[in-house]
Motif scaffolding. Structure first.
Motif, mmCIF file in Angstrom:
data_model
loop_
_atom_site.group_PDB
_atom_site.id
_atom_site.type_symbol
_atom_site.label_atom_id
_atom_site.label_comp_id
_atom_site.label_asym_id
_atom_site.label_seq_id
_atom_site.Cartn_x
_atom_site.Cartn_y
_atom_site.Cartn_z
ATOM 1 N N GLN A 228 31.088 119.887 -18.936
ATOM 2 C CA GLN A 228 30.583 119.243 -17.728
ATOM 3 C C GLN A 228 31.621 118.262 -17.182
ATOM 4 O O GLN A 228 31.889 118.215 -15.982
ATOM 5 N N SER A 229 32.211 117.495 -18.102
ATOM 6 C CA SER A 229 33.183 116.488 -17.672
ATOM 7 C C SER A 229 34.431 117.164 -17.082
ATOM 8 O O SER A 229 34.996 116.677 -16.098
ATOM 9 N N LEU A 230 34.829 118.281 -17.689
ATOM 10 C CA LEU A 230 35.986 119.002 -17.140
ATOM 11 C C LEU A 230 35.681 119.460 -15.721
ATOM 12 O O LEU A 230 36.532 119.392 -14.826
ATOM 13 N N GLY A 231 34.462 119.954 -15.492
ATOM 14 C CA GLY A 231 34.059 120.376 -14.151
ATOM 15 C C GLY A 231 34.122 119.206 -13.175
ATOM 16 O O GLY A 231 34.678 119.326 -12.078
ATOM 17 N N GLN A 232 33.605 118.054 -13.609
ATOM 18 C CA GLN A 232 33.635 116.869 -12.751
ATOM 19 C C GLN A 232 35.064 116.499 -12.378
ATOM 20 O O GLN A 232 35.353 116.119 -11.250
ATOM 21 N N GLN A 233 35.979 116.636 -13.363
ATOM 22 C CA GLN A 233 37.366 116.229 -13.137
ATOM 23 C C GLN A 233 38.188 117.338 -12.500
ATOM 24 O O GLN A 233 39.370 117.183 -12.259
#
Lengths: 470, 460
Positions: A228-233
């Motif tokens: 999820q965090s990779l998607g956000q970034q």
């Protein structure tokens, strides 16, 4: 050949075990299964459905819908068989395909998408068939309107592979944050934090209180949150556009986004703001900590929105849901989905296949999709279901339920937010959570440990491509 | 490389027959050489000679030589047993028991016992031996659940568990074996009761420990594409030894107390056996419910009454291992109590009374009369408890820690299921289970050799 026999043997054990644990269901399955073989006019055609939910709410919902469908279409008999986890369903399905008795509909989580696409039976035919291909442009099947075109974009984008919308979305969620706003207010935090920096600032205040809780925030050590965090970034987990423009052959566990996120995580833990429950994928432990007011914030799956909100009411505190906090230094590209879809078995005769398809459409029709959303917190999977809920005034009544849908709608459609399709993904996720646990518990250097994990994960992927790749 | 190794095996076989056995007829020496050669040739031939292929590493070679040595050793043991029985030189135990057996016998013919055994053998063959053989096959492959094909990887699944330095890989086990045999030689050459003999006994304990140290040294600590198996080995040793020690000492203590003549002793005894009827999974759930820092009963009690916050046992390696040892030890406790209670009833009352008359204290009576009388039971329990600790702890661990923190409670059986079933990596899972299989065989053999001598079965 010897492997087959070995698997058959395991299957025998599994069947015996299943017979012991749920005698009644298995008996009826066997009895009606025999009659359905020739598609005779008397006995209804059996449609097996294997799902990974064994809790009362979700299994009960599924069984009720199957019962309704069977009453509407007496020529069919949908039989729901539950398993205790996504992994178990996957293993059992693979064994069932080998032994020649697989069900028509199988429930797979998003991480198994690549493996489900790659699955072949003993004679090399694909195990699953694209739902879009099976529908073949029809507007309704046996009177059940087809809802595929109505599915919300986030889910459609994730499960569209090589141009084909493969499996029927059912339970789709996103990672969102739940806050104990009473506790935040008591600490002088009036606005729910939206970024990493804000979370840290809020935690400083929370932990400075006289009656400070055990810690400020928690979330399960599950690779899904990392993704999820990779998607956000806006960063990729795998090459070839996250495995969407071609098969993924390399994963990136040492990317900046990865290192930044885990470093922030470790930093929060070192400061005593984040509490690690000590186990990987610990959904229960983290949820319990939030419900017992041992933490002020919980990053979790939206699948439990209803349950967590009610738990807050029961324990006398207000739960407010919000988007998952993001890295303000990188900006926000978007979150991705999680959850699972229903896969259609390949090679069914036309009548059985149509029955299975009709059930899938019925199961996800606006009323059923809305009801499913209400009892769980999984997003309403179609736009009509969303509209139905809006007209009903559901979102005013329970605003927390809208957060996941809003978060997914706010995401830009890029390879990063579509999520990765990677072979051996379940094992690679394990490598990630093991490394994070190592970092949190043994106080290791993030970059160094992730470099080691990167090596392991790429080895797993290479091996997978050796066995499954073209 | 294969031929010179076989020649060495043949020479060793001949020498073994000539010197160790003591029948120096040329025929027997030749048979010994032949048996050793066949035994040594079997493993590489079974592997299709892939270990000497182009892609093999020196670690693969070392493993192959070890397997060849094992095969030759096994063949020689069998050959020697055949010769011994032909010479009528049965083992000591056989002379009394064998006599009884020989007095019976089946008059109808040699096939009768086999016919009677056939149903059992058939079931064993289908459900035990066939899967076992297939596990061996699978352990040399890269295989995944549901994959359309497998890839032969020879011994890679094994060699990647080890350090990649062939020199150390040979040296450490040889040193440990040398220490064990050296200590045994020293004990044999000294008179019991002398200081020299006592030193030798201490040295033999040290030698046994050196085997564990050598194994620690040869398992890979991770990195360079190897599997981080050393921590798994350490956890397995700590947790297994802990469970066996806790389960047996507590079992004996509880059984000894329950054996005293107190009111309602029968009821106590019945209740004490109950934990044995509980499945390992339920034991895991029970202790989870007790110890969990958020939802646990103990933590709630501590918080309510004393205001103490209990530490999370899953965050500390030592606490997590202790929790697993406690839960698993408690689960096997009932079993141990059951056997010790039965054993205590066989302790000779006359001897105990005689000791009382001689003025022996209760502790002296316990150490010098009860304990030796219980030694057959202790030996039996040692084997069963160790098997339990190796194979049955999966469910308990899965419910309590899931291998956490950072793998500190991931013992070999847990690792096998994690790798082979959860991750679907059948080849590696099979290789690790072959390793565990070998470990259990080795431990059992070693127990039979060492404890067997000290066990007193009473009588003549």
């Amino acid at each position: 050949m010897s492997k087959l026999r070995y698997l058959a043997l395991v299957a025998v054990f599994a069947i015996v075990a299943a017979a012991c644990s749920s005698g009644g269901t298995t008996d009826t399955t066997a009895a009606s299964g025999g009659g359905s073989g020739d598609g005779g006019s008397d006995a209804p055609i059996e449609i097996g459905m294997w799902i990974a939910f064994s809790d009362e709410a979700r299994l009960g919902f599924t069984k009720d819908r199957a019962k309704e469908f069977n009453e509407l279409h007496p020529e069919y008999n949908v039989v729901v068989q539950e398993f205790d986890s996504y992994n178990t369903v996957f293993e059992q399905a693979v064994l069932a395909v080998d032994s020649g008795e697989p069900p028509a509909i199988i429930h797979f989580f998003e991480a198994a998408t690549r493996q489900a696409l790659d699955a072949v039976d003993a004679s090399g035919n694909p195990v699953f068939k694209s739902v879009t291909d099976a529908v073949a442009g029809r507007g309704a099947i046996l009177g059940e309107p087809v809802v595929l075109d109505d599915v919300v974009d986030a889910a459609r984008n994730y499960y569209t592979v090589e141009g084909s919308f493969y499996s029927q979305p059912w339970n789709t969620s996103s990672a969102i944050m739940f806050s104990n706003t009473d506790m935040l207010k008591a600490a002088g935090v009036d606005k729910i934090p939206a970024t990493w920096g804000e979370v840290e600032a809020a935690c400083e205040k929370v932990m400075a209180m006289d009656n400070a809780p055990k810690a400020c925030i928690t979330w399960p050590n599950h690779s899904w949150f990392v993704e999820q965090s990779l998607g956000q970034q806006g960063e990729l987990l795998a090459n070839n556009d996250n495995g969407r423009s071609g098969r993924a052959t390399e994963v990136f566990l040492t990317s900046d986004g990865m290192i930044d996120y885990i470093s922030w995580w470790k930093d929060m833990a070192d400061k005593g703001y984040y509490i690690y429950t000590g186990a990987q994928r610990d959904w229960d432990g983290t949820s319990n900590a939030f419900q017992a007011q041992e933490v002020a914030m919980l990053v979790y799956s939206s699948s439990d929105t209803t349950a967590l909100t009610e738990a807050g009411d029961a324990n006398g505190f207000t739960v407010e849901a919000s988007f998952m906090p993001y890295n303000e230094a990188k900006g926000y590209e978007g979150n991705l989905i999680g959850g699972a879809t229903l896969w259609l078995l390949n090679g069914l005769d036309e009548k059985t296949q149509d029955g299975a398809l009709a059930f899938l459409q019925f199961f996800n029709n606006p009323e059923n999709a809305a009801e499913w959303h209400k009892i769980t917190g999984y997003i309403p999977i179609t736009k009509s279901a969303e509209k139905l809920l809006e007209d009903e005034g559901w979102y005013e009544q329970s605003p927390n339920s809208k957060v996941a849908s809003d978060q997914l709608a706010a995401a830009k459609d890029t390879p990063a937010t579509r999520g990765a399709l990677v072979g051996n993904f379940v094992s690679i996720r394990d490598v990630i959570t093991i490394a994070i646990e190592d970092i949190l518990v043994n106080d290791l250097d993030v970059a160094e440990r992730m470099a080691q994990a990167n090596e392991e994960a790429n080895k797993l992927l290479t091996e997978y491509e050796q066995l499954f790749g073209g | 490389m294969l031929i010179p190794a076989l020649a060495v095996a043949a020479l060793f076989g001949a020498a073994y027959m000539a010197f160790a056995v003591g029948h120096r007829t040329p025929a027997r020496v030749a048979i010994g050489a032949g048996a050793a050669t066949v035994g040594a040739a079997a493993p590489p031939l079974a592997l299709g000679q892939c270990t000497f292929g182009a892609e093999s590493t020196s670690v693969d070679h070392v493993l192959t030589y070890a397997l060849m040595a094992g095969g030759a050793w096994l063949a020689l043991i069998v050959t020697r047993a055949v010769f011994d029985s032909r010479d009528g030189k049965s083992e000591a135990a056989g002379s009394s028991m064998g006599g009884e057996i020989r007095s019976g016998g089946f008059r109808l013919g040699w096939w009768v016992p086999w016919a009677l055994l056939a149903p059992t053998l058939a079931i064993l063959a289908v459900f035990l031996y066939t899967p076992a053989v297939q596990t061996f096959t699978l352990s040399t492959k890269l295989a995944r659940l549901g994959a359309p094909r497998t890839v032969d990887v020879c011994l890679t699944n094994f060699s990647e568990l080890l350090i990649q330095d062939p020199f150390k890989l040979v040296l450490y086990p040889l040193l440990a074996i040398g220490a064990v045999y050296g200590a045994r030689f020293w004990i044999r050459r000294t008179e019991p009761g002398t200081w020299n003999h006592r030193f030798a006994e201490v040295a033999s304990v040290g030698a046994m420990l050196s085997v564990f140290v050598a194994l620690y040294a040869i398992f890979s600590p991770g990195g360079d594409g190897t599997v981080k198996y050393r921590p798994v080995y350490v956890n397995t040793v700590i947790i297994s030894v802990g469970i066996v020690a806790f389960g047996m000492i507590a079992g004996l203590a509880v059984a000894y107390l329950a054996f005293q003549k107190v009111k309602g002793a029968t009821m106590y005894r019945t209740l004490l056996i109950w934990p044995y009827a509980i499945s390992p999974a339920v034991a895991g759930i029970l202790f989870f419910m007790l110890l969990d820092p958020t939802a646990g009963i103990i933590s709630n009690g501590l918080k309510e009454w004393f205001g103490i916050r209990m530490p999370n046992y899953r965050e500390s390696a030592i606490l997590a291992q202790a929790a697993i040892i406690m839960a698993s030890g408690w689960k096997i406790l009932g079993y141990n109590v059951l056997f010790y209670l039965a054993g205590l009833q066989t302790v000779s009352v006359d001897q105990v009374e005689a000791a009382v008359l001689d003025g022996a204290s209760p502790w002296q009576r316990f150490v010098h009369i009860v304990l030796p009388a219980l030694s057959p039971i202790t030996f039996f329990l040692l084997v069963t408890n160790l098997t339990y600790a190796f194979f049955e702890v999966f469910a308990t661990i899965d419910y309590m820690t899931k291998g956490a923190p950072a793998g500190a409670t991931s013992v070999s059986i847990y690792e096998i299921i994690r790798v082979g079933v959860d991750n679907g990596d059948l080849g590696r899972g099979a290789a690790q289970s072959v390793l565990l299989f070998a470990a259990v065989i080795a431990v059992t053999l070693w127990q039979f050799r060492t404890s067997g001598k000290r066990v007193s079965y009473g009588g003549g």
